[in-house]
Motif scaffolding. Sequence first.
Motif, PDB file in Angstrom:
ATOM      1  N   ARG A   1       0.823  -1.206   0.000  1.00  0.00           N
ATOM      2  CA  ARG A   1       0.000   0.000   0.000  1.00  0.00           C
ATOM      3  C   ARG A   1       0.859   1.259   0.000  1.00  0.00           C
ATOM      4  NH1 ARG A   1      -4.069  -2.015   4.794  1.00  0.00           N
ATOM      5  NH2 ARG A   1      -4.867  -3.854   3.722  1.00  0.00           N
ATOM      6  N   GLY A   2       1.958   1.210  -0.740  1.00  0.00           N
ATOM      7  CA  GLY A   2       2.781   2.399  -0.917  1.00  0.00           C
ATOM      8  C   GLY A   2       3.757   2.672   0.212  1.00  0.00           C
ATOM      9  N   SER A   3       3.771   1.875   1.270  1.00  0.00           N
ATOM     10  CA  SER A   3       4.691   2.127   2.368  1.00  0.00           C
ATOM     11  C   SER A   3       5.620   0.943   2.563  1.00  0.00           C
ATOM     12  CB  SER A   3       3.911   2.386   3.666  1.00  0.00           C
ATOM     13  OG  SER A   3       3.192   1.229   4.026  1.00  0.00           O
ATOM     14  N   GLU A   4       6.876   1.227   2.902  1.00  0.00           N
ATOM     15  CA  GLU A   4       7.850   0.160   3.087  1.00  0.00           C
ATOM     16  C   GLU A   4       7.598  -0.561   4.399  1.00  0.00           C
ATOM     17  OE1 GLU A   4      11.571   2.224   2.728  1.00  0.00           O
ATOM     18  OE2 GLU A   4      11.856   1.342   0.750  1.00  0.00           O
ATOM     19  N   GLU A   5       7.705  -1.870   4.331  1.00  0.00           N
ATOM     20  CA  GLU A   5       7.531  -2.680   5.530  1.00  0.00           C
ATOM     21  C   GLU A   5       8.645  -3.709   5.638  1.00  0.00           C
ATOM     22  OE1 GLU A   5       3.629  -4.368   5.236  1.00  0.00           O
ATOM     23  OE2 GLU A   5       2.733  -2.671   6.284  1.00  0.00           O
ATOM     24  N   LEU A   6       8.844  -4.155   6.844  1.00  0.00           N
ATOM     25  CA  LEU A   6       9.815  -5.202   7.117  1.00  0.00           C
ATOM     26  C   LEU A   6       9.050  -6.400   7.654  1.00  0.00           C
ATOM     27  CD1 LEU A   6      12.972  -5.534   7.211  1.00  0.00           C
ATOM     28  CD2 LEU A   6      12.771  -5.051   9.656  1.00  0.00           C
ATOM     29  N   GLN A   7       9.285  -7.554   7.049  1.00  0.00           N
ATOM     30  CA  GLN A   7       8.602  -8.761   7.508  1.00  0.00           C
ATOM     31  C   GLN A   7       9.539  -9.548   8.413  1.00  0.00           C
ATOM     32  OE1 GLN A   7       7.642 -12.488   5.099  1.00  0.00           O
ATOM     33  NE2 GLN A   7       5.651 -11.447   5.118  1.00  0.00           N
ATOM     34  N   ILE A   8       9.090  -9.793   9.642  1.00  0.00           N
ATOM     35  CA  ILE A   8       9.881 -10.553  10.602  1.00  0.00           C
ATOM     36  C   ILE A   8       9.050 -11.720  11.107  1.00  0.00           C
ATOM     37  CG2 ILE A   8      11.114  -8.478  11.349  1.00  0.00           C
ATOM     38  CD1 ILE A   8       9.389  -8.636  13.940  1.00  0.00           C
ATOM     39  N   LYS A   9       9.713 -12.573  11.857  1.00  0.00           N
ATOM     40  CA  LYS A   9       8.999 -13.631  12.558  1.00  0.00           C
ATOM     41  C   LYS A   9       9.102 -13.361  14.049  1.00  0.00           C
ATOM     42  CE  LYS A   9       8.670 -17.609   9.539  1.00  0.00           C
ATOM     43  NZ  LYS A   9       8.912 -19.069   9.385  1.00  0.00           N
ATOM     44  N   HIS A  10       7.967 -13.106  14.680  1.00  0.00           N
ATOM     45  CA  HIS A  10       7.920 -12.824  16.107  1.00  0.00           C
ATOM     46  C   HIS A  10       7.122 -13.930  16.781  1.00  0.00           C
ATOM     47  CE1 HIS A  10       7.872 -10.453  19.768  1.00  0.00           C
ATOM     48  NE2 HIS A  10       6.581 -10.653  19.852  1.00  0.00           N
ATOM     49  N   ASP A  11       7.791 -14.682  17.673  1.00  0.00           N
ATOM     50  CA  ASP A  11       7.161 -15.851  18.299  1.00  0.00           C
ATOM     51  C   ASP A  11       6.652 -16.841  17.256  1.00  0.00           C
ATOM     52  OD1 ASP A  11       7.657 -14.890  20.842  1.00  0.00           O
ATOM     53  OD2 ASP A  11       5.714 -13.888  21.012  1.00  0.00           O
ATOM     54  N   GLY A  12       7.418 -16.951  16.142  1.00  0.00           N
ATOM     55  CA  GLY A  12       7.071 -17.904  15.093  1.00  0.00           C
ATOM     56  C   GLY A  12       5.991 -17.442  14.151  1.00  0.00           C
ATOM     57  N   VAL A  13       5.472 -16.231  14.350  1.00  0.00           N
ATOM     58  CA  VAL A  13       4.380 -15.704  13.524  1.00  0.00           C
ATOM     59  C   VAL A  13       4.889 -14.561  12.654  1.00  0.00           C
ATOM     60  CG1 VAL A  13       2.095 -14.638  13.529  1.00  0.00           C
ATOM     61  CG2 VAL A  13       2.698 -16.314  15.291  1.00  0.00           C
ATOM     62  N   PRO A  14       4.659 -14.585  11.314  1.00  0.00           N
ATOM     63  CA  PRO A  14       5.086 -13.474  10.454  1.00  0.00           C
ATOM     64  C   PRO A  14       4.397 -12.165  10.844  1.00  0.00           C
ATOM     65  CG  PRO A  14       4.541 -15.408   9.145  1.00  0.00           C
ATOM     66  CD  PRO A  14       4.049 -15.687  10.537  1.00  0.00           C
ATOM     67  N   VAL A  15       5.183 -11.111  10.941  1.00  0.00           N
ATOM     68  CA  VAL A  15       4.662  -9.793  11.297  1.00  0.00           C
ATOM     69  C   VAL A  15       5.259  -8.762  10.348  1.00  0.00           C
ATOM     70  CG1 VAL A  15       4.544  -8.007  13.081  1.00  0.00           C
ATOM     71  CG2 VAL A  15       4.442 -10.411  13.740  1.00  0.00           C
ATOM     72  N   ASN A  16       4.433  -7.863   9.830  1.00  0.00           N
ATOM     73  CA  ASN A  16       4.907  -6.771   8.986  1.00  0.00           C
ATOM     74  C   ASN A  16       5.032  -5.495   9.818  1.00  0.00           C
ATOM     75  OD1 ASN A  16       4.894  -8.431   6.737  1.00  0.00           O
ATOM     76  ND2 ASN A  16       2.817  -7.862   6.171  1.00  0.00           N
ATOM     77  N   ILE A  17       6.217  -4.888   9.783  1.00  0.00           N
ATOM     78  CA  ILE A  17       6.461  -3.655  10.536  1.00  0.00           C
ATOM     79  C   ILE A  17       6.747  -2.528   9.553  1.00  0.00           C
ATOM     80  CG2 ILE A  17       7.881  -2.526  12.278  1.00  0.00           C
ATOM     81  CD1 ILE A  17       8.679  -5.227  13.330  1.00  0.00           C
ATOM     82  N   SER A  18       6.040  -1.445   9.683  1.00  0.00           N
ATOM     83  CA  SER A  18       6.316  -0.269   8.856  1.00  0.00           C
ATOM     84  C   SER A  18       7.690   0.289   9.227  1.00  0.00           C
ATOM     85  CB  SER A  18       5.241   0.797   9.087  1.00  0.00           C
ATOM     86  OG  SER A  18       5.648   2.032   8.540  1.00  0.00           O
ATOM     87  N   LEU A  19       8.539   0.527   8.224  1.00  0.00           N
ATOM     88  CA  LEU A  19       9.865   1.066   8.506  1.00  0.00           C
ATOM     89  C   LEU A  19       9.782   2.435   9.183  1.00  0.00           C
ATOM     90  CD1 LEU A  19      11.956   0.159   5.326  1.00  0.00           C
ATOM     91  CD2 LEU A  19      11.847  -1.032   7.502  1.00  0.00           C
ATOM     92  N   LYS A  20       8.775   3.211   8.821  1.00  0.00           N
ATOM     93  CA  LYS A  20       8.621   4.546   9.409  1.00  0.00           C
ATOM     94  C   LYS A  20       8.345   4.480  10.902  1.00  0.00           C
ATOM     95  CE  LYS A  20       6.937   6.803   5.199  1.00  0.00           C
ATOM     96  NZ  LYS A  20       5.809   7.528   4.574  1.00  0.00           N
ATOM     97  N   SER A  21       7.764   3.366  11.350  1.00  0.00           N
ATOM     98  CA  SER A  21       7.407   3.250  12.766  1.00  0.00           C
ATOM     99  C   SER A  21       8.580   2.794  13.633  1.00  0.00           C
ATOM    100  CB  SER A  21       6.257   2.253  12.944  1.00  0.00           C
ATOM    101  OG  SER A  21       6.697   0.913  12.755  1.00  0.00           O
ATOM    102  N   ILE A  22       9.654   2.334  13.003  1.00  0.00           N
ATOM    103  CA  ILE A  22      10.805   1.857  13.773  1.00  0.00           C
ATOM    104  C   ILE A  22      11.622   3.045  14.281  1.00  0.00           C
ATOM    105  CG2 ILE A  22      12.949   0.523  13.705  1.00  0.00           C
ATOM    106  CD1 ILE A  22      11.693  -1.198  11.515  1.00  0.00           C
ATOM    107  N   LEU A  23      11.881   3.061  15.585  1.00  0.00           N
ATOM    108  CA  LEU A  23      12.679   4.119  16.193  1.00  0.00           C
ATOM    109  C   LEU A  23      14.162   3.764  16.150  1.00  0.00           C
ATOM    110  CD1 LEU A  23      10.447   4.745  19.338  1.00  0.00           C
ATOM    111  CD2 LEU A  23      10.356   5.912  17.120  1.00  0.00           C
ATOM    112  N   TYR A  24      14.472   2.602  16.695  1.00  0.00           N
ATOM    113  CA  TYR A  24      15.856   2.115  16.651  1.00  0.00           C
ATOM    114  C   TYR A  24      15.858   0.618  16.916  1.00  0.00           C
ATOM    115  CZ  TYR A  24      15.658   2.367  21.806  1.00  0.00           C
ATOM    116  OH  TYR A  24      15.313   2.202  23.125  1.00  0.00           O
ATOM    117  N   ILE A  25      17.014   0.000  16.644  1.00  0.00           N
ATOM    118  CA  ILE A  25      17.180  -1.442  16.810  1.00  0.00           C
ATOM    119  C   ILE A  25      18.418  -1.675  17.661  1.00  0.00           C
ATOM    120  CG2 ILE A  25      17.541  -3.646  15.631  1.00  0.00           C
ATOM    121  CD1 ILE A  25      16.264  -2.342  13.136  1.00  0.00           C
ATOM    122  N   GLN A  26      18.280  -2.539  18.646  1.00  0.00           N
ATOM    123  CA  GLN A  26      19.376  -2.794  19.583  1.00  0.00           C
ATOM    124  C   GLN A  26      19.759  -4.263  19.590  1.00  0.00           C
ATOM    125  OE1 GLN A  26      18.373  -1.990  23.659  1.00  0.00           O
ATOM    126  NE2 GLN A  26      20.420  -2.462  24.431  1.00  0.00           N
TER     127      GLN A  26
END
Length: 231
Positions: free
Chosen positions: A125-150
């Motif tokens: 839908r026009g926005s970049e997303e990152l697909q991860i597996k969280h607790d074994g379940v695929p999750v799409n995260i909007s790149l704009k919503s990410i603050l930082y990664i540690q």
Amino acid sequence: MIKVGIIDDEILARKVLEDYCSKIDNLEIVLSTGNPLEFVNFTQQNELDLIFLDIEMPELNGMEILRSMIKPPKVILTTAYSEYALESYNYGVVDYLLKPVKIERFLKAINKVSSSKIIQPKKNRGSEELQIKHDGVPVNISLKSILYIQSFGNYLKIFTDSRMYLISETLININTLLSENFQRTHKSYISNLSRVTKATRTYLLIENNKVPVSAMYKVIVFKKLEVLAKL
């Protein structure tokens, strides 16, 4: 095809790796050199998927090369010394081979590269997303919503506007899948520079979170912040 670079000042060690790589169908050696500076110049114009990197070399050693790379490919370290093993894993190194490298150990390292988990970026839908597996379940995260990664041991904490996700991955791998707004600011942190509200010599302020900036990354971090401020 996996594009491979071999950097080792020992000719015989390079020949062994070249021979091993020639036995694997999907490996293509595009650079084999004993000159670290030649490697650095090559990577400024060309992309590699995997590098076999020696540690003890004149002029520039392997760990210095590793620390200087902003978005390195997958790395397999090759050395006769074991004392760098612990530090190397802080940089997301796939494997650590002690010389003389045996074919069985080489194949095990290559299998780690081939079977490593992949995180896919996607357009939705026009926005970049990152697909991860969280607790074994695929999750799409909007790149704009990410603050930082540690980095957190063998895991990553992804801090977003709404919550924190804990995934099994390395900073080096995930860094290659993020947009240009993201920058390594410390050996343990990647920051979304578009979300920075204040920058000091030692940290960035992102939504009231202080994210450290180390001396190694300070120059490129502030250059990128200057560019973003002009957009």
